[in-house]
Design a protein around this motif. Sequence first.
Motif, PDB file in Angstrom:
ATOM      1  N   PRO A  56      41.045   2.047 -36.774  1.00  0.00           N
ATOM      2  CA  PRO A  56      40.066   0.949 -36.805  1.00  0.00           C
ATOM      3  C   PRO A  56      40.698  -0.396 -36.439  1.00  0.00           C
ATOM      4  O   PRO A  56      40.081  -1.210 -35.741  1.00  0.00           O
ATOM      5  CB  PRO A  56      39.566   0.968 -38.248  1.00  0.00           C
ATOM      6  CG  PRO A  56      39.743   2.384 -38.682  1.00  0.00           C
ATOM      7  CD  PRO A  56      41.010   2.842 -38.018  1.00  0.00           C
ATOM      8  N   GLU A  57      41.920  -0.626 -36.897  1.00  0.00           N
ATOM      9  CA  GLU A  57      42.596  -1.885 -36.588  1.00  0.00           C
ATOM     10  C   GLU A  57      42.919  -1.982 -35.097  1.00  0.00           C
ATOM     11  O   GLU A  57      42.736  -3.026 -34.464  1.00  0.00           O
ATOM     12  CB  GLU A  57      43.890  -2.016 -37.412  1.00  0.00           C
ATOM     13  CG  GLU A  57      43.695  -2.129 -38.897  1.00  0.00           C
ATOM     14  CD  GLU A  57      43.344  -0.802 -39.559  1.00  0.00           C
ATOM     15  OE1 GLU A  57      42.800  -0.818 -40.678  1.00  0.00           O
ATOM     16  OE2 GLU A  57      43.613   0.270 -38.933  1.00  0.00           O
ATOM     17  N   ARG A  58      43.392  -0.868 -34.534  1.00  0.00           N
ATOM     18  CA  ARG A  58      43.699  -0.845 -33.109  1.00  0.00           C
ATOM     19  C   ARG A  58      42.427  -1.006 -32.281  1.00  0.00           C
ATOM     20  O   ARG A  58      42.424  -1.693 -31.256  1.00  0.00           O
ATOM     21  CB  ARG A  58      44.381   0.486 -32.762  1.00  0.00           C
ATOM     22  CG  ARG A  58      44.818   0.638 -31.306  1.00  0.00           C
ATOM     23  CD  ARG A  58      45.863  -0.368 -30.907  1.00  0.00           C
ATOM     24  NE  ARG A  58      46.494  -0.013 -29.645  1.00  0.00           N
ATOM     25  CZ  ARG A  58      47.139  -0.879 -28.868  1.00  0.00           C
ATOM     26  NH1 ARG A  58      47.246  -2.139 -29.250  1.00  0.00           N
ATOM     27  NH2 ARG A  58      47.689  -0.493 -27.734  1.00  0.00           N
ATOM     28  N   ALA A  59      41.345  -0.382 -32.737  1.00  0.00           N
ATOM     29  CA  ALA A  59      40.072  -0.499 -32.022  1.00  0.00           C
ATOM     30  C   ALA A  59      39.613  -1.949 -31.970  1.00  0.00           C
ATOM     31  O   ALA A  59      39.154  -2.439 -30.923  1.00  0.00           O
ATOM     32  CB  ALA A  59      39.013   0.369 -32.696  1.00  0.00           C
ATOM     33  N   ALA A  60      39.719  -2.662 -33.084  1.00  0.00           N
ATOM     34  CA  ALA A  60      39.307  -4.073 -33.119  1.00  0.00           C
ATOM     35  C   ALA A  60      40.183  -4.925 -32.206  1.00  0.00           C
ATOM     36  O   ALA A  60      39.697  -5.802 -31.483  1.00  0.00           O
ATOM     37  CB  ALA A  60      39.367  -4.596 -34.552  1.00  0.00           C
ATOM     38  N   GLU A  61      41.476  -4.647 -32.206  1.00  0.00           N
ATOM     39  CA  GLU A  61      42.412  -5.379 -31.345  1.00  0.00           C
ATOM     40  C   GLU A  61      42.087  -5.147 -29.872  1.00  0.00           C
ATOM     41  O   GLU A  61      42.043  -6.090 -29.065  1.00  0.00           O
ATOM     42  CB  GLU A  61      43.835  -4.921 -31.653  1.00  0.00           C
ATOM     43  CG  GLU A  61      44.903  -5.520 -30.749  1.00  0.00           C
ATOM     44  CD  GLU A  61      46.261  -4.875 -30.966  1.00  0.00           C
ATOM     45  OE1 GLU A  61      47.177  -5.172 -30.183  1.00  0.00           O
ATOM     46  OE2 GLU A  61      46.399  -4.071 -31.921  1.00  0.00           O
ATOM     47  N   LEU A  62      41.836  -3.893 -29.513  1.00  0.00           N
ATOM     48  CA  LEU A  62      41.545  -3.567 -28.114  1.00  0.00           C
ATOM     49  C   LEU A  62      40.177  -4.083 -27.684  1.00  0.00           C
ATOM     50  O   LEU A  62      39.976  -4.424 -26.520  1.00  0.00           O
ATOM     51  CB  LEU A  62      41.636  -2.062 -27.905  1.00  0.00           C
ATOM     52  CG  LEU A  62      43.035  -1.456 -28.075  1.00  0.00           C
ATOM     53  CD1 LEU A  62      42.990   0.047 -27.883  1.00  0.00           C
ATOM     54  CD2 LEU A  62      44.035  -2.100 -27.117  1.00  0.00           C
ATOM     55  N   ALA A  63      39.223  -4.139 -28.616  1.00  0.00           N
ATOM     56  CA  ALA A  63      37.906  -4.698 -28.288  1.00  0.00           C
ATOM     57  C   ALA A  63      38.035  -6.159 -27.889  1.00  0.00           C
ATOM     58  O   ALA A  63      37.397  -6.614 -26.936  1.00  0.00           O
ATOM     59  CB  ALA A  63      36.956  -4.545 -29.474  1.00  0.00           C
ATOM     60  N   ARG A  64      38.866  -6.902 -28.617  1.00  0.00           N
ATOM     61  CA  ARG A  64      39.089  -8.312 -28.245  1.00  0.00           C
ATOM     62  C   ARG A  64      39.777  -8.406 -26.889  1.00  0.00           C
ATOM     63  O   ARG A  64      39.401  -9.236 -26.055  1.00  0.00           O
ATOM     64  CB  ARG A  64      39.932  -9.004 -29.314  1.00  0.00           C
ATOM     65  CG  ARG A  64      39.197  -9.246 -30.628  1.00  0.00           C
ATOM     66  CD  ARG A  64      39.994 -10.142 -31.547  1.00  0.00           C
ATOM     67  NE  ARG A  64      41.200  -9.489 -32.032  1.00  0.00           N
ATOM     68  CZ  ARG A  64      41.271  -8.747 -33.123  1.00  0.00           C
ATOM     69  NH1 ARG A  64      40.186  -8.547 -33.851  1.00  0.00           N
ATOM     70  NH2 ARG A  64      42.420  -8.205 -33.497  1.00  0.00           N
ATOM     71  N   LEU A  65      40.763  -7.551 -26.660  1.00  0.00           N
ATOM     72  CA  LEU A  65      41.513  -7.600 -25.403  1.00  0.00           C
ATOM     73  C   LEU A  65      40.647  -7.216 -24.220  1.00  0.00           C
ATOM     74  O   LEU A  65      40.671  -7.885 -23.178  1.00  0.00           O
ATOM     75  CB  LEU A  65      42.721  -6.668 -25.488  1.00  0.00           C
ATOM     76  CG  LEU A  65      43.573  -6.561 -24.215  1.00  0.00           C
ATOM     77  CD1 LEU A  65      44.116  -7.924 -23.811  1.00  0.00           C
ATOM     78  CD2 LEU A  65      44.720  -5.572 -24.441  1.00  0.00           C
ATOM     79  N   VAL A  66      39.855  -6.147 -24.354  1.00  0.00           N
ATOM     80  CA  VAL A  66      39.029  -5.730 -23.220  1.00  0.00           C
ATOM     81  C   VAL A  66      37.936  -6.760 -22.951  1.00  0.00           C
ATOM     82  O   VAL A  66      37.537  -6.965 -21.793  1.00  0.00           O
ATOM     83  CB  VAL A  66      38.432  -4.327 -23.459  1.00  0.00           C
ATOM     84  CG1 VAL A  66      37.224  -4.355 -24.383  1.00  0.00           C
ATOM     85  CG2 VAL A  66      38.082  -3.659 -22.142  1.00  0.00           C
TER      86      VAL A  66
END
Length: 257
Positions: free
Chosen positions: A229-239
């Motif tokens: 979940p933490e990685r998903a949130a980080e990647l959502a911001r990046l994408v």
Amino acid sequence: MGRSVPAVVRALDILELFGSSEELSIPDIHSRLGFPRTSVHELVGTLVERSYLAPVPGQPHRFRLGVGVFHLGAAYAERLDLAREGEAAAADIAAVCDETVHVAVLDGRSVVYVAKADSTHPVRMVSAVGRRLPAHCTAVGLMLLASLEAGRVDELFPPGEKLPALTPNSLRSPKQLRERLARIRERGHAEEYCESNDAVACVAAPVSDRDGSTVAAVSISVPTMRWSPERAAELARLVGKGAEALSGRLGHRGGPG
């Protein structure tokens, strides 16, 4: 790069003022930029001579953008290439996250991948530019479908139809799809977990053209062993940032797509 030329910088500052103001006078420009009034007169006169500014009909002391700006913009737009710009944007995103990044467009009920940047990890997604997948099974496809009007979604996925699945997690019905698209519109990005590949999760964001229309989507694909979940949130911001940058490359100036 060499030293910037003050007169050119001032001329560009004046032109950029007109990006947010339809018409301006010499006093308007002087008060907003603080340039000497004489310099403003000379710079505006030169821009008028070169057709980058034009007097407002019936108001010769007020100015607006001229046809020269349109010609430059049109020439730039003609040279834009989604695949080429997508490759550059994907590479920029992959350099930050070191995961596989795709740019895709919608073609009916499918997505077509037009650009890709690979991860350097030993475990990574195997894919190829030009590949087609069912849109409802992918994060990029879900993002692109969410940008369509409801009537168009109904045309593509008639109620009651059973949708083809790529994995046990794939959406199976138009009703599930519509519910998913509604959540994506609220969030502004799409995620999928093992819906197109049993071992891969993805997050995607929309790409807009200069008219504000959604023309593509960017996704980051991650093996489930590196997903959380933490990685998903980080990647959502990046994408999201990456999609915004690609939209800028295509001439979009901000605001909703």
